[in-house]
Design an enzyme around this catalytic site. Structure first.
Site, PDB file in Angstrom:
ATOM      1  N   ASN A   1       0.802  -1.270   0.177  1.00 24.49           N
ATOM      2  CA  ASN A   1       0.163  -0.109   0.325  1.00 24.49           C
ATOM      3  C   ASN A   1       0.725   1.236   0.044  1.00 24.49           C
ATOM      4  O   ASN A   1       1.718   1.462   0.893  1.00 24.49           O
ATOM      5  CB  ASN A   1      -1.033   0.164   0.997  1.00 24.49           C
ATOM      6  CG  ASN A   1      -1.998   1.580   1.425  1.00 24.49           C
ATOM      7  OD1 ASN A   1      -1.796   2.033   0.490  1.00 24.49           O
ATOM      8  ND2 ASN A   1      -2.805   0.835   2.101  1.00 24.49           N
TER       9      ASN A   1
ATOM     10  N   ARG B   1      -2.396  -1.665  -3.656  1.00 28.59           N
ATOM     11  CA  ARG B   1      -4.290  -1.027  -3.508  1.00 28.59           C
ATOM     12  C   ARG B   1      -4.008   0.077  -4.199  1.00 28.59           C
ATOM     13  O   ARG B   1      -2.941   0.520  -4.267  1.00 28.59           O
ATOM     14  CB  ARG B   1      -3.826  -1.185  -1.992  1.00 28.59           C
ATOM     15  CG  ARG B   1      -5.128  -0.221  -1.488  1.00 28.59           C
ATOM     16  CD  ARG B   1      -5.235   0.596  -0.007  1.00 28.59           C
ATOM     17  NE  ARG B   1      -6.386   0.970  -0.261  1.00 28.59           N
ATOM     18  CZ  ARG B   1      -6.967   2.566   0.873  1.00 28.59           C
ATOM     19  NH1 ARG B   1      -5.570   2.826   1.097  1.00 28.59           N
ATOM     20  NH2 ARG B   1      -7.424   2.226   0.450  1.00 28.59           N
TER      21      ARG B   1
ATOM     22  N   HIS C   1     -13.217   2.028  -0.304  1.00 27.02           N
ATOM     23  CA  HIS C   1     -13.457   1.127   0.860  1.00 27.02           C
ATOM     24  C   HIS C   1     -13.860  -0.743   0.376  1.00 27.02           C
ATOM     25  O   HIS C   1     -14.684  -1.492   0.715  1.00 27.02           O
ATOM     26  CB  HIS C   1     -14.244   0.772   1.817  1.00 27.02           C
ATOM     27  CG  HIS C   1     -13.825   2.062   2.961  1.00 27.02           C
ATOM     28  ND1 HIS C   1     -14.578   3.419   3.581  1.00 27.02           N
ATOM     29  CD2 HIS C   1     -12.471   2.901   2.986  1.00 27.02           C
ATOM     30  CE1 HIS C   1     -13.636   4.132   4.099  1.00 27.02           C
ATOM     31  NE2 HIS C   1     -13.149   3.929   3.689  1.00 27.02           N
TER      32      HIS C   1
ATOM     33  N   LEU D   1     -16.163   2.122   9.853  1.00 27.10           N
ATOM     34  CA  LEU D   1     -16.019   3.091  10.102  1.00 27.10           C
ATOM     35  C   LEU D   1     -14.845   2.823  10.901  1.00 27.10           C
ATOM     36  O   LEU D   1     -15.231   2.429  11.826  1.00 27.10           O
ATOM     37  CB  LEU D   1     -17.515   2.829  11.488  1.00 27.10           C
ATOM     38  CG  LEU D   1     -19.061   2.329  10.837  1.00 27.10           C
ATOM     39  CD1 LEU D   1     -19.581   3.038  12.477  1.00 27.10           C
ATOM     40  CD2 LEU D   1     -19.218   3.832  10.545  1.00 27.10           C
TER      41      LEU D   1
ATOM     42  N   ARG E   1     -13.520  14.627   8.126  1.00 25.42           N
ATOM     43  CA  ARG E   1     -14.343  14.639   6.601  1.00 25.42           C
ATOM     44  C   ARG E   1     -15.222  15.321   6.588  1.00 25.42           C
ATOM     45  O   ARG E   1     -16.245  14.331   7.541  1.00 25.42           O
ATOM     46  CB  ARG E   1     -14.009  13.825   5.736  1.00 25.42           C
ATOM     47  CG  ARG E   1     -12.503  14.342   5.170  1.00 25.42           C
ATOM     48  CD  ARG E   1     -12.540  12.633   3.655  1.00 25.42           C
ATOM     49  NE  ARG E   1     -11.761  12.007   4.242  1.00 25.42           N
ATOM     50  CZ  ARG E   1     -11.357  10.543   4.066  1.00 25.42           C
ATOM     51  NH1 ARG E   1     -12.462  10.014   2.979  1.00 25.42           N
ATOM     52  NH2 ARG E   1     -10.421  10.009   3.810  1.00 25.42           N
TER      53      ARG E   1
ATOM     54  N   MET F   1     -11.963   8.577  18.015  1.00 25.25           N
ATOM     55  CA  MET F   1     -13.330   8.272  18.559  1.00 25.25           C
ATOM     56  C   MET F   1     -13.109   8.083  20.060  1.00 25.25           C
ATOM     57  O   MET F   1     -14.467   8.351  21.049  1.00 25.25           O
ATOM     58  CB  MET F   1     -14.276   8.046  17.818  1.00 25.25           C
ATOM     59  CG  MET F   1     -15.370   6.635  17.653  1.00 25.25           C
ATOM     60  SD  MET F   1     -16.863   8.722  18.411  1.00 25.25           S
ATOM     61  CE  MET F   1     -17.624   8.870  17.147  1.00 25.25           C
ATOM     62  N   ARG F   2     -11.782   6.818  20.146  1.00 25.28           N
ATOM     63  CA  ARG F   2     -11.482   6.768  21.593  1.00 25.28           C
ATOM     64  C   ARG F   2     -12.273   8.129  22.529  1.00 25.28           C
ATOM     65  O   ARG F   2     -12.004   8.321  24.156  1.00 25.28           O
ATOM     66  CB  ARG F   2     -10.321   6.359  22.034  1.00 25.28           C
ATOM     67  CG  ARG F   2     -10.327   5.539  21.543  1.00 25.28           C
ATOM     68  CD  ARG F   2      -9.445   4.166  21.082  1.00 25.28           C
ATOM     69  NE  ARG F   2      -8.774   4.622  20.002  1.00 25.28           N
ATOM     70  CZ  ARG F   2      -7.470   3.488  20.051  1.00 25.28           C
ATOM     71  NH1 ARG F   2      -6.540   2.676  20.139  1.00 25.28           N
ATOM     72  NH2 ARG F   2      -7.181   4.176  19.108  1.00 25.28           N
TER      73      ARG F   2
ATOM     74  N   GLY G   1     -12.311   0.424  12.820  1.00 23.94           N
ATOM     75  CA  GLY G   1     -11.348   0.562  14.139  1.00 23.94           C
ATOM     76  C   GLY G   1     -12.978   1.080  14.672  1.00 23.94           C
ATOM     77  O   GLY G   1     -13.136   0.804  16.737  1.00 23.94           O
TER      78      GLY G   1
ATOM     79  N   GLY H   1     -15.938   0.474  13.753  1.00 24.06           N
ATOM     80  CA  GLY H   1     -17.154  -0.318  13.959  1.00 24.06           C
ATOM     81  C   GLY H   1     -17.309  -1.650  14.814  1.00 24.06           C
ATOM     82  O   GLY H   1     -18.090  -2.090  15.082  1.00 24.06           O
ATOM     83  N   GLU H   2     -16.123  -2.179  14.424  1.00 28.74           N
ATOM     84  CA  GLU H   2     -14.930  -3.141  15.649  1.00 28.74           C
ATOM     85  C   GLU H   2     -15.435  -2.908  17.031  1.00 28.74           C
ATOM     86  O   GLU H   2     -15.434  -3.831  18.015  1.00 28.74           O
ATOM     87  CB  GLU H   2     -14.007  -3.221  15.009  1.00 28.74           C
ATOM     88  CG  GLU H   2     -14.503  -4.180  13.606  1.00 28.74           C
ATOM     89  CD  GLU H   2     -12.612  -4.483  13.479  1.00 28.74           C
ATOM     90  OE1 GLU H   2     -11.451  -4.777  13.872  1.00 28.74           O
ATOM     91  OE2 GLU H   2     -12.780  -4.111  11.921  1.00 28.74           O
TER      92      GLU H   2
ATOM     93  N   GLU I   1      -8.665  -5.736   5.186  1.00 32.92           N
ATOM     94  CA  GLU I   1      -8.463  -5.337   3.679  1.00 32.92           C
ATOM     95  C   GLU I   1      -6.897  -6.149   3.044  1.00 32.92           C
ATOM     96  O   GLU I   1      -7.041  -6.318   1.772  1.00 32.92           O
ATOM     97  CB  GLU I   1      -7.945  -3.695   3.790  1.00 32.92           C
ATOM     98  CG  GLU I   1      -9.566  -3.401   3.742  1.00 32.92           C
ATOM     99  CD  GLU I   1      -9.352  -1.465   4.114  1.00 32.92           C
ATOM    100  OE1 GLU I   1      -9.092  -1.431   5.388  1.00 32.92           O
ATOM    101  OE2 GLU I   1      -9.589  -1.197   3.451  1.00 32.92           O
TER     102      GLU I   1
HETATM  103  P1  AMP Z   1      -9.807   3.081  10.924  1.00 30.86           P
HETATM  104  O1  AMP Z   1      -9.595   4.118  10.838  1.00 30.86           O
HETATM  105  O2  AMP Z   1     -10.252   1.546  10.947  1.00 30.86           O
HETATM  106  O3  AMP Z   1      -8.346   2.616  12.452  1.00 30.86           O
HETATM  107  O4  AMP Z   1      -9.435   3.668  12.934  1.00 30.86           O
HETATM  108  C1  AMP Z   1      -9.208   5.436  13.651  1.00 30.86           C
HETATM  109  C2  AMP Z   1     -10.986   4.941  14.630  1.00 30.86           C
HETATM  110  O5  AMP Z   1     -11.251   4.059  14.689  1.00 30.86           O
HETATM  111  C3  AMP Z   1     -10.405   6.101  15.537  1.00 30.86           C
HETATM  112  O6  AMP Z   1     -11.359   7.235  15.539  1.00 30.86           O
HETATM  113  C4  AMP Z   1     -10.632   5.626  16.238  1.00 30.86           C
HETATM  114  O7  AMP Z   1     -10.803   6.298  17.859  1.00 30.86           O
HETATM  115  C5  AMP Z   1     -11.273   4.706  16.539  1.00 30.86           C
HETATM  116  N1  AMP Z   1     -11.347   3.703  17.709  1.00 30.86           N
HETATM  117  C6  AMP Z   1     -10.136   2.731  17.999  1.00 30.86           C
HETATM  118  N2  AMP Z   1     -10.082   1.516  18.880  1.00 30.86           N
HETATM  119  C7  AMP Z   1     -10.954   2.319  19.680  1.00 30.86           C
HETATM  120  C8  AMP Z   1     -11.776   1.489  20.202  1.00 30.86           C
HETATM  121  N3  AMP Z   1     -11.442   1.008  21.336  1.00 30.86           N
HETATM  122  N4  AMP Z   1     -12.704   2.249  20.958  1.00 30.86           N
HETATM  123  C9  AMP Z   1     -13.807   3.463  20.207  1.00 30.86           C
HETATM  124  N5  AMP Z   1     -13.049   3.561  19.091  1.00 30.86           N
HETATM  125  C10 AMP Z   1     -11.423   2.953  18.622  1.00 30.86           C
END
Ligand code: AMP
Length: 402
Positions: free
Chosen positions: A7, A93, A182, A211, A243, A285-286, A332, A334-335, A386
């Site tokens: 990537n 990618r 995505h 997400l 965004r 988000m954390r 991140g 959604g999971e 991915e």
């Molecule tokens: P990604 O782009 O898929 O790596 O996701 C990044 C986003 O996932 C960020 O906003 C992180 O704060 C959020 N994230 C990662 N781990 C957690 C968690 N344990 N609880 C809530 N949000 C998370």
């Protein structure tokens, strides 16, 4: 079979090497700050006894050529490959494949020139992918290489879903339309959902929610994408880390006239300074959840807005599909964020969607079903991968061509 997934961005290269016999990651790493005074190069791998090793090096890596040389040397020194010819394939990618690529493509001069031609539609990503691809082809001329496009999975959108209601000539002349992104992640999780539900993917209707820092929704009918929230670029749709997602386009004219903002200012504002960050100052988000728990009203507002936008898309894609077998959360947020999952599906019982609050709080590195037993629509949490999807599609393409 050993497949390397690359990537390549404008100033970074991420890589993962897979053993396709068992989908195991043999090594992974990244090279960052390419072209800066001090770059950072990393590799992580397991030795024959399954012991994990990590190596990091700070040094000046001026370009993609040197970056891939560092990676190759690191892979060889770690013992996971003997030399580059030990690779059975390289999967690249590529974010923007436009209308040219509806499926993976074997990399050759024509494919690279098409990716170059598509740069105006993917200015932030395609130049970096191309730089990495050209170097990889030069350094490993005997290894078959495949380009995997983020847009390809959405090439099945019907025309009435991908057209914008602006003068038709802009579609004719400039190919302005919805492409969606995505796609590799949406494709991977819908296949995983079908396996989990023991249903043929070609009969599965799903709403998939990716997400992460970037975020998108897809409506999937009989295993094929029929609508998605990102558009000509990854700016449209859900509220994201930085965004804006959907806004009234007239806001831009108003800001330009009132504040004298230029096109570049507006571009930066919508892509880098908006979304969750624009509302509460953080795009993580954390951190936002923590801030909201401590009483920060803007952080709570950002979460409420994020969930509300998501819920609107779940509702509209339920209408698009008619019958929904499952909703899948990934990425991140959604999971990991059970609050987002609960709120975005709240009061949707009339749509057949009901989350079990206790199941929703469970944690698993595998697939988690969080819908209540009487929920007509199954709600699943599926970790996306991915890189593995790129490796699998690369292997399929290579096998088809040999
Ligand atoms: P990604 O782009 O898929 O790596 O996701 C990044 C986003 O996932 C960020 O906003 C992180 O704060 C959020 N994230 C990662 N781990 C957690 C968690 N344990 N609880 C809530 N949000 C998370």
């Amino acid at each position: 079979m050993k497949i390397l997934v690359l990537n390549a961005g404008s100033s970074s290269v991420k890589y993962q090497l897979f053993n396709m016999a068992n989908n195991a990651v043999l090594a992974s790493g990244m090279i960052e700050q390419i072209g800066e005074k001090e770059s950072m190069a990393k590799i992580k791998y397991k030795d024959a006894d399954d012991v994990e090793h990590k190596r990091e090096q700070k040094c000046a890596i001026p370009d993609h050529d040197e970056a891939l040389k560092w990676m190759s040397q690191a892979l060889i020194h770690s013992g996971v490959i003997k030399d580059l010819n030990d690779l059975d394939g390289i999967g690249h990618r590529v974010v923007q494949g436009g209308a040219s690529f509806q499926e993976p493509a074997m990399v050759n001069e024509y494919v690279m020139s098409e990716i170059e031609r598509l740069i105006p539609l993917g200015p932030l990503h395609n130049p970096g992918h191309l730089a990495g691809m050209r170097v990889a082809v030069h350094q490993s001329p005997n290894v078959p290489q495949v380009a995997i496009f983020d847009t390809a999975f959405h090439s099945t959108l019907p025309k009435y879903a991908y057209m914008y209601a602006i003068p038709y000539k802009y579609y004719d002349d400039l190919r302005i339309r919805r492409y969606g992104f995505h796609g590799t992640s949406h494709r991977y999780i819908v296949k995983e959902a079908a396996k989990y539900l023991k249903q043929d993917v070609n009969t599965l209707n799903a709403i998939t929610l990716h997400l992460g820092n970037g975020a998108s929704v897809a409506a999937i009918e009989n295993g094929k994408s029929v609508d998605t929230s990102m558009g000509l670029t990854p700016l449209e749709g859900l509220i994201m880390g930085t965004r804006s997602g959907d806004i009234d386009p007239a806001i831009l004219f108003y800001l330009a006239r009132k504040r004298g903002l230029t096109l570049d200012d507006l571009d930066k504002m919508l892509n880098k300074e908006s979304g969750l960050k624009g509302i509460c100052g953080s795009n993580d988000m954390r951190e936002i959840t923590q801030m909201a728990e401590e009483g920060d009203e803007k952080a709570q507002l950002a979460r409420d807005m994020f969930n509300y936008r998501l819920k609107k898309y779940i509702g509209s894609y339920s209408a698009v599909l008619g019958r929904v077998d499952c909703i899948v959360f990934t990425g991140g947020i959604g999971e990991n964020d059970s609050g987002v999952r609960l709120k975005s599906c709240e009061n949707l019982e009339n749509f057949g969607i009901k989350i079990d609050p206790l199941l929703n709080e469970m944690r698993s590195s595998d697939i988690l079903q969080i819908s209540a037993p009487d929920s007509k629509v199954k709600v699943l949490v599926i970790p996306t991968n991915e890189e593995l999807e790129i490796a699998m599609e690369t292997m399929e393409m290579i096998e088809k061509h040999h």
